[in-house]
Design an enzyme around this catalytic site. Structure first.
Site, mmCIF file in Angstrom:
data_model
loop_
_atom_site.group_PDB
_atom_site.id
_atom_site.type_symbol
_atom_site.label_atom_id
_atom_site.label_comp_id
_atom_site.label_asym_id
_atom_site.label_seq_id
_atom_site.Cartn_x
_atom_site.Cartn_y
_atom_site.Cartn_z
ATOM 1 N N HIS A 131 93.952 -1.959 147.916
ATOM 2 C CA HIS A 131 94.133 -0.946 147.351
ATOM 3 C C HIS A 131 92.493 -0.137 147.490
ATOM 4 C CE1 HIS A 131 96.904 -2.409 144.143
ATOM 5 N NE2 HIS A 131 97.616 -2.690 144.842
ATOM 6 N N VAL A 184 95.326 -3.656 155.298
ATOM 7 C CA VAL A 184 94.569 -5.574 154.620
ATOM 8 C C VAL A 184 94.990 -5.496 156.642
ATOM 9 C CG1 VAL A 184 95.449 -7.629 154.518
ATOM 10 C CG2 VAL A 184 95.073 -5.783 152.990
ATOM 11 N N ARG A 192 97.804 -3.412 160.922
ATOM 12 C CA ARG A 192 99.281 -2.365 161.482
ATOM 13 C C ARG A 192 100.022 -0.822 161.111
ATOM 14 N NH1 ARG A 192 103.346 -6.876 159.125
ATOM 15 N NH2 ARG A 192 102.274 -6.599 157.604
ATOM 16 N N GLN A 226 101.854 -3.667 145.482
ATOM 17 C CA GLN A 226 102.764 -3.916 146.111
ATOM 18 C C GLN A 226 104.054 -3.126 145.341
ATOM 19 O OE1 GLN A 226 101.656 -7.737 145.751
ATOM 20 N NE2 GLN A 226 100.892 -7.902 148.067
ATOM 21 N N ASP A 243 101.712 0.603 148.824
ATOM 22 C CA ASP A 243 100.733 1.616 149.509
ATOM 23 C C ASP A 243 100.471 2.831 149.622
ATOM 24 O OD1 ASP A 243 99.225 -0.427 150.854
ATOM 25 O OD2 ASP A 243 101.410 -0.618 152.359
#
Ligand code: IMP
Ligand code: MG
Length: 337
Positions: free
Chosen positions: A41, A248, A251, A174, A12
């Site tokens: 992404h 994704v 959270r 990642q 991120d």
């Protein structure tokens, strides 16, 4: 030659935006995505946003051919959905060795308490599918008739472009510290996310690599478990304008200030030739939308120059907003292209 973009922290970092920019600016012949559908992404162009879990972020340039390397894991539904959203049906290629994640692996992963609660997995089935691939039990793209029209050997495509003198952009996923081998095990993802790992997912040797661009965000975020030095409470992150929600999973991301120690090590183990810094505008609001270095506020310039001096690698790309073109590009000026 081949330019490689990888994340320097915990994912991120804004790789999607950097790659989308390079895709438009450098006009590569081919863009290859690695990784899996656990990565999200984000690409924004003129107020339109795409959240991609598979399709290479360089899709915005219609002249670029797109490919998923042999090391990729994908699911049929995410693939079909994104092919549609990006209108890339006629220029996307899938290596026959791409592993296919099914509902079974997703279910198995989501019912694994250790993965979900300790590691904080995205629950996308990626780790379970990779485990089955290692056990030689996973079905691959070549086993699915509905993928037949997309299949092509990605290493051959890459080598053909290189032999013809063309450019290739490789998209890592990642970040360095989520690497299965080099990250903060067990709080990591199920693949090697560093430059060498990304290259092995593409399937060609290192002599074709031109640039290794390591992307750092102006602050650090992390989702899921594991250490995070200098972690700020959510309210404090909100106050500072660095609170984020994950692409994704939805959270809350944990955040912390920029970490020079982690950045230095990431530069070393990825053999960075350049560094990109994204979201400078979240630290310095007057940097928002600036496209020329000289127009940055002086504290922002000082901040960048300090990082560059510490990392001893040129900072060539600086993100100043969400839009792909909110970017300061110093590559020519610094002689690294
Ligand atoms: P998994 O790869 O989905 O099993 O997740 C393992 C760890 O990596 C968890 O902490 C996830 O939050 C993290 N992770 C996986 N993919 C990404 C990503 O694309 N960005 C940020 N964190 C990720
Ligand atoms: Mg992401």
């Amino acid at each position: 030659m081949l330019d490689l973009v990888v994340g320097g922290f915990y994912g991120d970092e804004g790789k999607g935006k950097v790659i989308a920019y390079l895709g438009l600016k450098d006009d590569p012949k081919l863009a290859v995505r690695t990784g899996s559908i656990n990565a999200g992404h984000t690409v924004t162009l003129e107020k339109r946003t795409w959240k991609l879990r598979l399709i290479p972020s360089a899709f915005l340039n219609p002249n670029v051919k797109l490919a998923l390397g042999p090391g990729v894991l994908m699911s049929l539904d995410v693939f079909m959905k994104e092919v549609k959203e990006t209108e890339s049906c006629n220029r996307i290629f899938v290596d026959p060795h791409v592993g296919i994640i099914t509902a079974e692996e997703i279910e198995e992963e989501r019912s694994d308490e250790y993965l979900m609660n300790v590691v904080g997995s995205t629950g996308s089935g990626t780790g379970m599918a990779e485990a089955k691939r290692i056990l030689r039990k996973l079905k691959l793209a070549r086993d699915y008739p509905e993928l037949k029209s997309y299949l092509a050997s990605v290493p051959d495509m890459v080598l053909n472009v290189i032999e013809a003198g063309g450019k290739i952009l490789v998209e890592g996923t990642q970040g360095t510290y989520l690497s299965l081998y080099h990250g903060e095990y067990p709080y990591v993802t199920s693949r090697n996310t560093t430059a060498s790992g990304v290259l092995s997912e593409v399937g060609v040797g290192p002599k074709y690599v031109n640039q290794v661009i390591v992307v750092f965000k102006a602050y650090v975020t992390r989702v899921g478990g594991g250490p995070l030095e200098g972690e700020l409470p959510w309210e404090e992150a909100q106050r500072l304008g660095i609170a984020e929600i994950a692409t994704v999973t939805g959270r809350k991301r944990r955040s912390a200030p920029f970490n020079l120690k982690l950045a230095k090590h990431a530069v070393r183990i990825n053999s960075a030739t350049q560094v990109a810094i994204t979201k400078l505008d979240s630290l310095f609001t007057e940097a928002k939308g600036v496209k020329e270095y000289s127009k940055l506020p002086s504290e922002a310039k000082k901040w960048i120059e300090n990082i560059e001096a510490e990392l001893r690698v040129p900072v060539t790309l600086i993100g100043t907003g969400e839009d792909v073109y909110d970017m300061i590009d110093l590559r020519k000026e610094k002689g690294v292209m």
